[in-house]
Design an enzyme around this catalytic site. Structure first.
Site, short mmCIF file in Angstrom:
data_model
loop_
_atom_site.label_atom_id
_atom_site.label_comp_id
_atom_site.label_asym_id
_atom_site.label_seq_id
_atom_site.Cartn_x
_atom_site.Cartn_y
_atom_site.Cartn_z
CG HIS A 138 -1.71 1.25 1.40
ND1 HIS A 138 -1.43 2.21 2.34
CD2 HIS A 138 -2.79 1.70 0.71
CE1 HIS A 138 -2.32 3.19 2.25
NE2 HIS A 138 -3.16 2.90 1.28
CG HIS A 188 -0.77 9.74 0.87
ND1 HIS A 188 -0.88 9.54 2.21
CD2 HIS A 188 -1.93 9.27 0.33
CE1 HIS A 188 -2.04 9.00 2.50
NE2 HIS A 188 -2.69 8.82 1.38
#
Length: 590
Positions: A122, A168
Site C-alpha cells: 500500500h 500521497h
C-alpha cells in the site's frame, strides 16, 4: 567438546556438547546412532521415519552428510563414519539442509489470477508516515526484493500540470517522479520471483497527463509490459504462469473521450470521483481541511523533468497507435470502488467481464459481518483489494486474516512499517517458494457451494509443536546486549494466527541464565481451518523491570510445514533474518 564454524550459515562459531542436546534429540540418537555416529543408512531411516520424507534414499542421506561435513570443515575421511552426535545436531540446525517448509514453487500456477493471494503493498513509494515522509523509488525496490508483487502508485499533476508526481495526495509528502518509480520496477521486478508484477495506479491526472503516463510506462517497460489487445476482454483473468516476467497495469479506466482541454484536478472533482482511493475517506474531514489551509494543490516541490527529448513527450505529438498504446489500452485489470449507496452492490456478480474492487479496512469489516457469502462469491472470479484505514497515519497495519478468510486476493499493507500484522504477511508469503502468489484453498473456490465462515467448523487436524532449543544470540549480539551482568533469560510466545476459532497464544517457561536455552516443551493446537493458519513464534528476554527485550520472531504457514525436527530461522522486527539465530522445533500432525 568439538567446535566448528558452519560456512555461510553461522556468522561465528559456537560449541555444542552432549549436555546441550535436547531430550527429544537424545531419544532419537539412541535409536539412530551407532558407535557415536549417524551413518548414511541410519540417516535415511531417520529421514523416512521421523522427518516424514518417505521418498528419501540412501544417496540423499550420503549427500546431506557430505554437505554438512564440508560446511563444518571436517575431514573427508570422517565421511564413512557419518555424522558425530554434535555434527548431527548441527545438521538438524542447518536451515539450508533442514528447512521447516518447502522452499520451491509447488502450487498449480495455471489458474486465473483470482485464484491466488497476491503479496500486495500500500502506498509503495512512501518512506515513512502517511503525512509528511518522503516519496522515493527506494521503498518500491525494497518491497520487490522481499517478493511483493503488487506495487501501488498515486499519480498527481505537478503544480504546472506539465509533469507527473507520485505522492500521497493533499498531504505534505515530498514527491518522486513517475519515471523513477517505473524504472525501479523494471530493474527489480523479477529478482525475487518470476511471476507477474501488478502496478495499481490511483490516477488523479488530466487526459493529457494520462497520455504522458502511457508513454512513460510503455517506453520504460518495453516488451515486459503486458496489455490486452483492443478486442480482448476477460471473462476470466490470465494465469500467473502465462504472465511470467510480465508487468501488468490495474486502474480505473478513464471516462470515454473526455474533452481534450486540460481539466484541473480540483478538490470537488476529486471528492466526486468515488472510484479513486481518497487519502482519508471519511476518517479525517477536519485534518483534510487543515492540510488544505497549507496547500490547495499537492506539495509544490518539483523534481527534475524526465530525461526525454521535449519533442518525444509533447502531449500534442502524434504517435503511431501500434507504437504507443493509449492509457486506456494499457489497463489489464479494470478497477473501481463502491459509489456511495450499499456496499453490497459493489460485489454484484454475473456474466460481465471480471474486475477489481477496492474496499477500505472498515468497509471490509462491515461486509464480512453482514454479507460474508457475497464476499466469497465475488472473489471466486473477481479480485478484491483491501487497503488500510485512513487513520493509520504512522503507516501501521491491520490484521490481514479477515480479508484472506473471505477470499480477498490483494490485501494491501504498509511495507515501510513493521509490527505483528506485517510479520503475518511475511510469513504467509513464505509459502509456495516465496514467489508472491499463494493458491487459495479449494473451499473458497468450489463452484458447487459457498463456504460460510460464520458456521462452526470441526477440528480437522491438531498441530503438535515441541520447542527443543535455540542458538545464536551470543554470537549475533554479544555478551552484554540483553543483560550487562548475566546471561539472558529467554522465553517463547507461541501460537496460531488464523480464523477466530483457531487463534491462540501460549508461553514457554523462562530459561534463566542460558545463551543456549533448552525448553523441551510441547504444545498442541487444534485447527478447524489449517489452510488459513500461521504458526507464530516470538522470543523475548525476561527483564525484572517489566520491559522485556525482543529476541526474534517468525511466522510459518502451517499448511507448508514439514514434519520432524526442523531448523527455524528467526527474524528481526522488520522481517530481516537474524543471521545464525534459530530454533530447533519438532512438528507433528495428529
Amino acid at each position: 567438546m568439538s567446535s566448528y564454524k558452519v560456512l555461510g550459515l553461522f556468522s561465528r562459531s559456537f560449541s555444542l556438547d552432549s549436555a546441550t542436546i535436547p531430550t527429544d534429540v537424545q531419544e532419537v540418537l539412541k535409536e539412530y546412532a551407532e558407535n557415536g555416529h549417524v551413518g548414511a543408512e541410519k540417516l535415511q531411516r531417520f529421514l523416512v521415519e521421523v522427518q516424514g520424507e518417505a521418498q528419501a534414499t540412501k544417496s540423499d542421506a550420503e549427500h546431506f552428510i557430505d554437505l554438512q561435513l564440508r560446511e563444518s570443515k571436517l575431514l573427508p575421511k570422517l565421511h564413512s563414519q557419518g555424522l558425530s552426535l554434535d555434527a548431527f545436531l548441527h545438521y538438524l540446525l542447518n536451515p539450508l539442509l533442514n528447512a521447516p517448509y518447502n522452499r520451491v514453487v509447488h502450487h498449480d500456477m495455471t489458474k486465473p489470477l483470482s485464484h491466488y493471494y497476491i503479496y500486495t503493498g500500500h502506498n509503495s513509494y512512501l518512506t515513512g508516515n502517511q503525512l509528511s515522509s518522503d516519496c522515493s523509488e527506494k521503498p518500491i525496490i525494497s518491497a520487490l526484493l522481499r517478493g511483493v508483487r503488487v506495487i501501488e502508485l498515486d499519480l498527481w499533476p505537478d503544480s504546472n500540470e506539465e509533469n507527473i508526481h507520485v505522492l500521497h495526495g493533499r498531504t505534505l509528502t515530498a514527491p518522486v517522479e513517475l519515471l523513477k518509480c517505473i524504472e525501479a520496477i523494471k530493474d527489480h521486478a523479477f529478482v525475487a520471483s518470476e511471476f507477474p508484477v501488478v502496478i495499481t495506479l490511483e490516477d488523479h491526472l488530466t487526459p493529457s497527463l494520462q497520455s504522458l503516463a502511457a508513454k512513460i510506462i510503455t517506453r520504460t517497460l518495453g516488451s515486459i509490459l503486458y496489455f490486452p489487445e483492443e478486442t480482448e476482454s476477460f471473462k476470466e483473468f490470465p494465469s500467473p504462469q502465462s504472465l511470467k516476467r510480465r508487468i501488468i497495469i490495474s486502474t480505473k479506466p478513464p471516462k470515454e473521450y473526455l474533452s481534450g482541454k486540460s481539466q484541473k484536478v480540483s478538490e470537488s472533482t476529486y471528492e466526486k470521483d468515488a472510484t479513486q482511493e481518497e487519502p482519508w475517506g471519511d476518517d479525517l474531514p477536519s485534518y483534510s481541511k487543515q492540510i488544505d489551509s497549507h496547500t490547495k494543490d499537492p506539495p509544490s516541490t518539483v523534481p527534475p523533468e524526465p530525461d526525454y527529448e521535449e519533442s518525444d513527450l509533447d502531449s500534442g505529438t502524434e504517435v503511431p497507435e501500434h507504437e504507443h498504446p493509449t492509457y486506456k489500452q494499457l489497463i489489464m485489470i479494470h478497477a473501481g470502488k463502491p459509489r456511495g449507496g450499499a456496499l453490497k452492490d459493489a460485489l454484484a456478480v454475473g456474466g460481465e467481464e471480471v474486475k477489481r474492487v477496492s474496499l477500505s479496512e472498515p468497509q471490509l469489516e462491515k461486509l464480512a459481518k453482514e454479507y460474508p457469502l457475497e464476499l466469497i462469491r465475488f472473489t471466486k472470479r473477481n479480485i478484491l483489494r483491501i487497503y488500510p484505514y485512513g487513520l493509520r497515519l504512522n503507516s501501521s497495519n491491520y490484521n490481514p486474516l479477515v480479508a484472506w478468510s473471505h477470499g480477498a486476493q490483494m490485501v494491501a499493507l504498509n511495507m515501510q512499517g513493521y509490527g505483528r500484522p506485517l510479520w503475518l504477511v511475511q510469513g504467509f508469503f513464505r509459502a509456495n517458494g516465496g514467489c508472491g502468489y499463494v493458491k487459495k484453498p479449494e473451499y473458497l473456490l468450489a463452484n458447487d457451494e459457498i463456504f460460510d465462515p460464520r458456521q462452526k467448523q470441526p477440528v480437522k487436524v491438531t498441530l503438535k509443536v515441541t520447542v527443543c532449543m535455540g542458538i545464536g544470540w551470543l554470537e549475533r549480539f554479544g555478551k552484554k546486549y540483553f543483560d550487562s551482568f548475566s546471561p539472558p533469560d529467554f522465553y517463547l510466545r507461541i501460537g496460531i494466527a488464523g480464523v477466530e476459532a483457531d487463534t491462540i497464544m501460549k508461553e514457554t517457561k523462562i530459561m534463566e541464565d542460558e545463551w543456549i536455552p533448552k525448553w523441551n516443551e510441547q504444545f498442541e493446537f487444534p485447527l478447524t481451518v489449517p489452510e488459513m493458519a500461521l504458526l507464530r513464534i516470538e522470543v523475548h528476554e525476561h527483564d525484572m523491570s517489566g520491559k522485556d527485550d525482543f529476541g526474534g520472531q517468525t511466522c510459518l504457514p502451517v499448511a507448508e510445514l514439514k514434519t520432524g525436527f526442523r531448523s527455524v530461522p528467526l527474524h528481526d522486527k522488520k522481517g530481516d533474518e537474524l543471521s545464525g539465530v534459530r530454533l530447533l522445533v519438532r512438528f507433528q500432525f495428529i
